[in-house]
Scaffold this active site. Structure first.
Site, short mmCIF file in Angstrom:
data_model
loop_
_atom_site.label_atom_id
_atom_site.label_comp_id
_atom_site.label_asym_id
_atom_site.label_seq_id
_atom_site.Cartn_x
_atom_site.Cartn_y
_atom_site.Cartn_z
CG LEU A 18 -1.99 1.10 1.24
CD1 LEU A 18 -3.30 0.57 1.87
CD2 LEU A 18 -1.54 2.35 1.98
CB SER A 24 1.31 13.23 -7.42
OG SER A 24 2.17 14.27 -7.86
CB ILE A 26 8.28 10.38 -4.39
CG1 ILE A 26 9.36 11.41 -4.73
CG2 ILE A 26 8.89 9.18 -3.68
CD1 ILE A 26 10.00 12.09 -3.51
CE1 TYR A 166 7.57 18.72 3.34
CE2 TYR A 166 9.90 19.23 3.58
CZ TYR A 166 8.90 18.47 3.04
OH TYR A 166 9.21 17.41 2.19
N1 LIG Z 1 9.89 16.51 -4.07
C1 LIG Z 1 10.84 16.74 -3.18
O1 LIG Z 1 11.79 17.50 -3.43
C2 LIG Z 1 10.81 16.05 -1.84
C3 LIG Z 1 11.94 16.14 -1.03
C4 LIG Z 1 11.93 15.51 0.21
C5 LIG Z 1 10.81 14.80 0.62
N2 LIG Z 1 9.72 14.74 -0.19
C6 LIG Z 1 8.57 14.00 0.32
O2 LIG Z 1 8.19 13.02 -0.61
C7 LIG Z 1 6.79 12.74 -0.47
C8 LIG Z 1 6.14 12.82 -1.84
O3 LIG Z 1 6.25 14.14 -2.31
P1 LIG Z 1 6.24 14.52 -3.86
O4 LIG Z 1 7.39 15.41 -4.09
O5 LIG Z 1 6.05 13.32 -4.69
O6 LIG Z 1 4.93 15.46 -3.88
P2 LIG Z 1 3.61 15.47 -4.76
O7 LIG Z 1 2.94 16.74 -4.41
O8 LIG Z 1 3.94 15.18 -6.19
O9 LIG Z 1 2.79 14.22 -4.20
C9 LIG Z 1 2.24 14.22 -2.91
C10 LIG Z 1 1.02 13.33 -2.92
O10 LIG Z 1 0.46 13.30 -1.61
C11 LIG Z 1 -0.94 13.40 -1.74
N3 LIG Z 1 -1.57 13.94 -0.55
C12 LIG Z 1 -1.57 15.21 -0.08
N4 LIG Z 1 -2.34 15.31 1.01
C13 LIG Z 1 -2.84 14.08 1.24
C14 LIG Z 1 -3.73 13.55 2.22
N5 LIG Z 1 -4.26 14.34 3.17
N6 LIG Z 1 -4.02 12.24 2.16
C15 LIG Z 1 -3.51 11.45 1.20
N7 LIG Z 1 -2.69 11.89 0.23
C16 LIG Z 1 -2.37 13.20 0.26
C17 LIG Z 1 -1.14 14.33 -2.93
O11 LIG Z 1 -2.48 14.23 -3.44
C18 LIG Z 1 -0.08 13.82 -3.88
O12 LIG Z 1 -0.54 12.77 -4.68
C19 LIG Z 1 6.25 13.78 0.52
O13 LIG Z 1 6.14 13.19 1.80
C20 LIG Z 1 7.33 14.85 0.51
O14 LIG Z 1 7.35 15.58 1.70
C21 LIG Z 1 9.69 15.34 -1.40
#
Ligand SMILES: NC(=O)c1ccc[n+]([C@@H]2O[C@H](COP(=O)([O-])OP(=O)(O)OC[C@H]3O[C@@H](n4cnc5c(N)ncnc54)[C@H](O)[C@@H]3O)[C@@H](O)[C@H]2O)c1
Length: 258
Positions: A18, A24, A26, A166
Site C-alpha cells: 500500500l 503523484s 515519488i 515542514y
Molecule cells: N519533491 C521533493 O523534493 C521532496 C523532497 C523531500 C521529501 N519529499 C517528500 O516526498 C513525499 C512525496 O512528495 P512529492 O514530491 O512526490 O509530492 P507530490 O505533491 O507530487 O505528491 C504528494 C502526494 O500526496 C498526496 N496527498 C496530499 N495530502 C494528502 C492527504 N491528506 N491524504 C492522502 N494523500 C495526500 C497528494 O495528493 C499527492 O498525490 C512527501 O512526503 C514529501 O514531503 C519530497
C-alpha cells in the site's frame, strides 16, 4: 521511466503493498517500481481520481487496486485499509508512507493553518496509517512479516529557511521511524525511512524558481533527483534484500546536506 524495464528477478512477488499519496511524484514512481517487482499495489490518495490515474500506468497483471484515503482522517484511513484487505483477500504487508504536503513561510509569518497543514498530513497522517496498517497485519496472523518505509526529507535533518513547520514534521518522521522500528521489530515488521533530497515532482515545482536555484547550487551532483531514483531505494528497503536494516534513515540526495 525505468519501471517498465525488466529485472532478472522480482523481489516482491506475492506481496501486497500500500502506497499513500500514490497519485503523484515519488508515490507514483513507488507504485510503478513495486508493481515491476511483482507486488500487488494498493494505490491510495486523497482523491480516488488521483489514485486511479496512477493505477492506469501500472505494469503487470497483479490486479492492482485504487482506494481513496485521506491520511489526516482516522475513519478514512481505517476504511481504506479495510477496503484494501477486502479487495485483495489479505491485508497489505508492505507500506510506503509517502503522502505529504509542503506549505512554507518564514517562522515569524507562519500562521496556525500553515503549521497545522504540514503536521496533519506529514506527521499525524503517518501515525494514523502506520497504526491501522500494523493492527490489520497483526490481527490477520502472527506469522505475517511486514515492512514499512516512511518518506521523510533531508530537510528534516538539516532544517531549511522558511520551512519551519515542514522540517519539524519531517524531523518527527525520522524519530517516529526509529521508535516504531524498535517497537515493531519483535512483531516481524521492519521500519525504515528514506530522506529524499530535492526531487523533481509537482511539490518541488510549487516552490519559487529562486528557491530551487538556491537549492540546486548545494547539490553535489548538480541536478534534482528523479522520482524513480527514490522509488528504487524504497523497493529495496521493502524487500528481504534489506533484511538486516531496521530504523535506518537512508539519504537519497545527490549529495545535498552531506
Ligand atoms: N519533491 C521533493 O523534493 C521532496 C523532497 C523531500 C521529501 N519529499 C517528500 O516526498 C513525499 C512525496 O512528495 P512529492 O514530491 O512526490 O509530492 P507530490 O505533491 O507530487 O505528491 C504528494 C502526494 O500526496 C498526496 N496527498 C496530499 N495530502 C494528502 C492527504 N491528506 N491524504 C492522502 N494523500 C495526500 C497528494 O495528493 C499527492 O498525490 C512527501 O512526503 C514529501 O514531503 C519530497
Amino acid at each position: 521511466m525505468s519501471a517498465s524495464a525488466t529485472t532478472s528477478s522480482c523481489t516482491l512477488t506475492g506481496k501486497i503493498a500500500l502506497v499513500t499519496g500514490g497519485g503523484s511524484g515519488i508515490g507514483r514512481a513507488c507504485c510503478q517500481v513495486l508493481a515491476r517487482e511483482g507486488a500487488r499495489v494498493v494505490v491510495t490518495d486523497v482523491t480516488l481520481q488521483a489514485a486511479k490515474h496512477t493505477l492506469a500506468l501500472l505494469p503487470g497483471g497483479q490486479q492492482h487496486v485504487a482506494v481513496a484515503m485521506d491520511v489526516r482522517d482516522r475513519r478514512s484511513v481505517e476504511a481504506a485499509m479495510k477496503s484494501a484487505q477486502d479487495q485483495c483477500g489479505a491485508p497489505p504487508s508492505l507500506l510506503v508512507n509517502n503522502a505529504g504536503v509542503l506549505a512554507f513561510a518564514p517562522v515569524l509569518e507562519t500562521n496556525d493553518d500553515t503549521w497545522q497543514k504540514n503536521i496533519d498530513v506529514n506527521l499525524t497522517g503517518l501515525f494514523l496509517v502506520t497504526q491501522a496498517f500494523a493492527r490489520s497485519l497483526l490481527e490477520y496472523g502472527k506469522d505475517s512479516k511486514g515492512a514499512i518505509v516512511n518518506i521523510a526529507s533531508i530537510l528534516g535533518k538539516t532544517g531549511s529557511l522558511e520551512m519551519s513547520s515542514y522540517t519539524a514534521s519531517k524531523g518527527g518522521v525520522i524519530t517516529f521511524t526509529k521508535t516504531c522500528a524498535a517497537e515493531l521489530a519483535s512483531k516481524a515488521i521492519r521500519v525504515n525511512c528514506v530522506l529524499p533530497g530535492l526531487t523533481d515532482t509537482p511539490m518541488l515545482a510549487s516552490t519559487s524558481e529562486e528557491m530551487r536555484e538556491n537549492f540546486k547550487r548545494l547539490i553535489t551532483l548538480g541536478r534534482f533527483g528523479r522520482p524513480e531514483e527514490l522509488a528504487e531505494v524504497v523497493a529495496f528497503l521493502l524487500s528481504e534484500r534489506s533484511s538486516y536494516m531496521v530504523g535506518s534513515c537512508v539519504e537519497v540526495t545527490g549529495g545535498y546536506g552531506m
